[in-house]
Design an enzyme around this catalytic site. Structure first.
Site, PDB file in Angstrom:
ATOM      1  CE  LYS A  14      -1.062   0.372   4.888  1.00 29.53           C
ATOM      2  NZ  LYS A  14      -0.105   1.406   5.256  1.00 29.53           N
ATOM      3  NE  ARG A  89      -2.216   0.598  11.057  1.00 28.75           N
ATOM      4  CZ  ARG A  89      -1.243   1.002  10.231  1.00 28.75           C
ATOM      5  NH1 ARG A  89      -1.229   2.213   9.749  1.00 28.75           N
ATOM      6  NH2 ARG A  89      -0.298   0.175   9.878  1.00 28.75           N
ATOM      7  NE  ARG A 128       8.444  -3.342   5.048  1.00 28.09           N
ATOM      8  CZ  ARG A 128       7.214  -2.861   5.277  1.00 28.09           C
ATOM      9  NH1 ARG A 128       6.495  -2.383   4.293  1.00 28.09           N
ATOM     10  NH2 ARG A 128       6.721  -2.873   6.484  1.00 28.09           N
ATOM     11  NE  ARG A 134       8.797  -0.788   8.662  1.00 31.24           N
ATOM     12  CZ  ARG A 134       7.593  -0.401   8.253  1.00 31.24           C
ATOM     13  NH1 ARG A 134       7.452   0.225   7.106  1.00 31.24           N
ATOM     14  NH2 ARG A 134       6.542  -0.636   8.994  1.00 31.24           N
ATOM     15  NE  ARG A 145       3.403  -3.721  11.467  1.00 31.72           N
ATOM     16  CZ  ARG A 145       4.092  -3.524  10.342  1.00 31.72           C
ATOM     17  NH1 ARG A 145       5.095  -4.306  10.043  1.00 31.72           N
ATOM     18  NH2 ARG A 145       3.769  -2.560   9.538  1.00 31.72           N
TER      19      ARG A 145
HETATM   20  P1  AMP Z   1       2.697   1.559   8.714  1.00 29.72           P
HETATM   21  O1  AMP Z   1       3.939   2.074   8.105  1.00 29.72           O
HETATM   22  O2  AMP Z   1       1.446   2.190   8.158  1.00 29.72           O
HETATM   23  O3  AMP Z   1       2.611   0.062   8.724  1.00 29.72           O
HETATM   24  O4  AMP Z   1       2.720   2.008  10.267  1.00 29.72           O
HETATM   25  C1  AMP Z   1       3.804   1.619  11.109  1.00 29.72           C
HETATM   26  C2  AMP Z   1       3.381   1.687  12.569  1.00 29.72           C
HETATM   27  O5  AMP Z   1       2.978   3.036  12.907  1.00 29.72           O
HETATM   28  C3  AMP Z   1       2.168   0.835  12.956  1.00 29.72           C
HETATM   29  O6  AMP Z   1       2.503  -0.523  13.199  1.00 29.72           O
HETATM   30  C4  AMP Z   1       1.695   1.549  14.219  1.00 29.72           C
HETATM   31  O7  AMP Z   1       2.545   1.268  15.328  1.00 29.72           O
HETATM   32  C5  AMP Z   1       1.914   3.021  13.844  1.00 29.72           C
HETATM   33  N1  AMP Z   1       0.710   3.583  13.169  1.00 29.72           N
HETATM   34  C6  AMP Z   1       0.617   4.037  11.890  1.00 29.72           C
HETATM   35  N2  AMP Z   1      -0.617   4.476  11.620  1.00 29.72           N
HETATM   36  C7  AMP Z   1      -1.340   4.295  12.760  1.00 29.72           C
HETATM   37  C8  AMP Z   1      -2.689   4.530  13.110  1.00 29.72           C
HETATM   38  N3  AMP Z   1      -3.569   5.037  12.241  1.00 29.72           N
HETATM   39  N4  AMP Z   1      -3.081   4.229  14.378  1.00 29.72           N
HETATM   40  C9  AMP Z   1      -2.217   3.722  15.282  1.00 29.72           C
HETATM   41  N5  AMP Z   1      -0.934   3.451  15.003  1.00 29.72           N
HETATM   42  C10 AMP Z   1      -0.483   3.723  13.761  1.00 29.72           C
END
Ligand code: AMP
Length: 195
Positions: A14, A89, A128, A134, A145
């Site tokens: 995404k 989310r 990745r 990461r 997750r």
């Molecule tokens: P992502 O890169 O979108 O997978 O986000 C990485 C991490 O950021 C997630 O695993 C959460 O710890 C935090 N995060 C990102 N967006 C949100 C959200 N909308 N609500 C809560 N935590 C978030």
């Protein structure tokens, strides 16, 4: 004017699609994951607070996340539209977002869901983690997750479908194909709401 969300499990591609689609449509991309990672790198108070959640693959509490998004959506570069990646989310964040948009006199146009099955996701994310290092890409954290995605985020998708906003695209096709499908889906959905 296009106000879009992109939702998909971790590893669905995404982020890549968000870059491509926002560039193609000429709208700003707002990734909450990237925003948190920037706060972390800069050791801001929010970054220090969010650190433990990111490392564990947990969701940062709604009030902190929403405050960050509210402030971002007040910036003038969002006035011509935006693509929100990674927010909302949870159902509570979805309600928060509706409130923020209402305060600004705006509504959502389309929600793009990128799908991928669990085995493909774990395979991609382990690759990745080798490439990018990461800290939230270990197998245990990836599975956690994914679980959170099923529990917390899938109800958001169901809500968007009820509201007639959802466009679904298969994220396991090759990357150009996914972008083309997504753009076509957005165009069709937007044309439908314009009439
Ligand atoms: P992502 O890169 O979108 O997978 O986000 C990485 C991490 O950021 C997630 O695993 C959460 O710890 C935090 N995060 C990102 N967006 C949100 C959200 N909308 N609500 C809560 N935590 C978030």
């Amino acid at each position: 004017m296009t106000r879009l969300l992109i939702i998909g499990p971790p590893g669905s591609g995404k982020g890549t699609q968000a870059h491509r689609i926002s560039e193609q449509l000429g709208i700003v991309e707002i990734s909450t994951g990237d925003m948190f990672r920037t706060h972390l790198a800069n050791r801001t108070p929010l970054g220090v607070e969010a650190h433990k959640y990111l490392d564990a693959g947990d969701l940062v509490p709604d009030h902190l996340t929403t405050a960050m998004v509210r402030e971002r959506l007040q910036q003038p570069d969002t006035k011509d539209g935006f693509l929100l990646d990674g927010y909302p989310r949870t159902l509570s964040q979805m309600e928060d977002l509706d409130g923020i948009l209402e305060e600004n006199g705006d509504t959502l146009d389309t929600v793009l869901e990128i799908t991928a099955d669990d085995d493909e996701i774990v395979r991609r994310l382990l690759l990745r983690s080798q490439a990018e290092g990461r800290s939230d890409d270990t197998e245990g954290v990836i599975r956690h997750r994914l679980e959170l995605y099923r529990q917390e985020t899938e109800p958001v998708i169901a809500r968007c479908a009820e509201r007639g906003l959802l466009v679904r695209v298969d994220g396991t096709a090759d990357v150009d194909h996914v972008t083309a499908d997504a753009l076509k889906g957005i165009e069709t959905a937007t044309a439908r709401t314009d009439t």
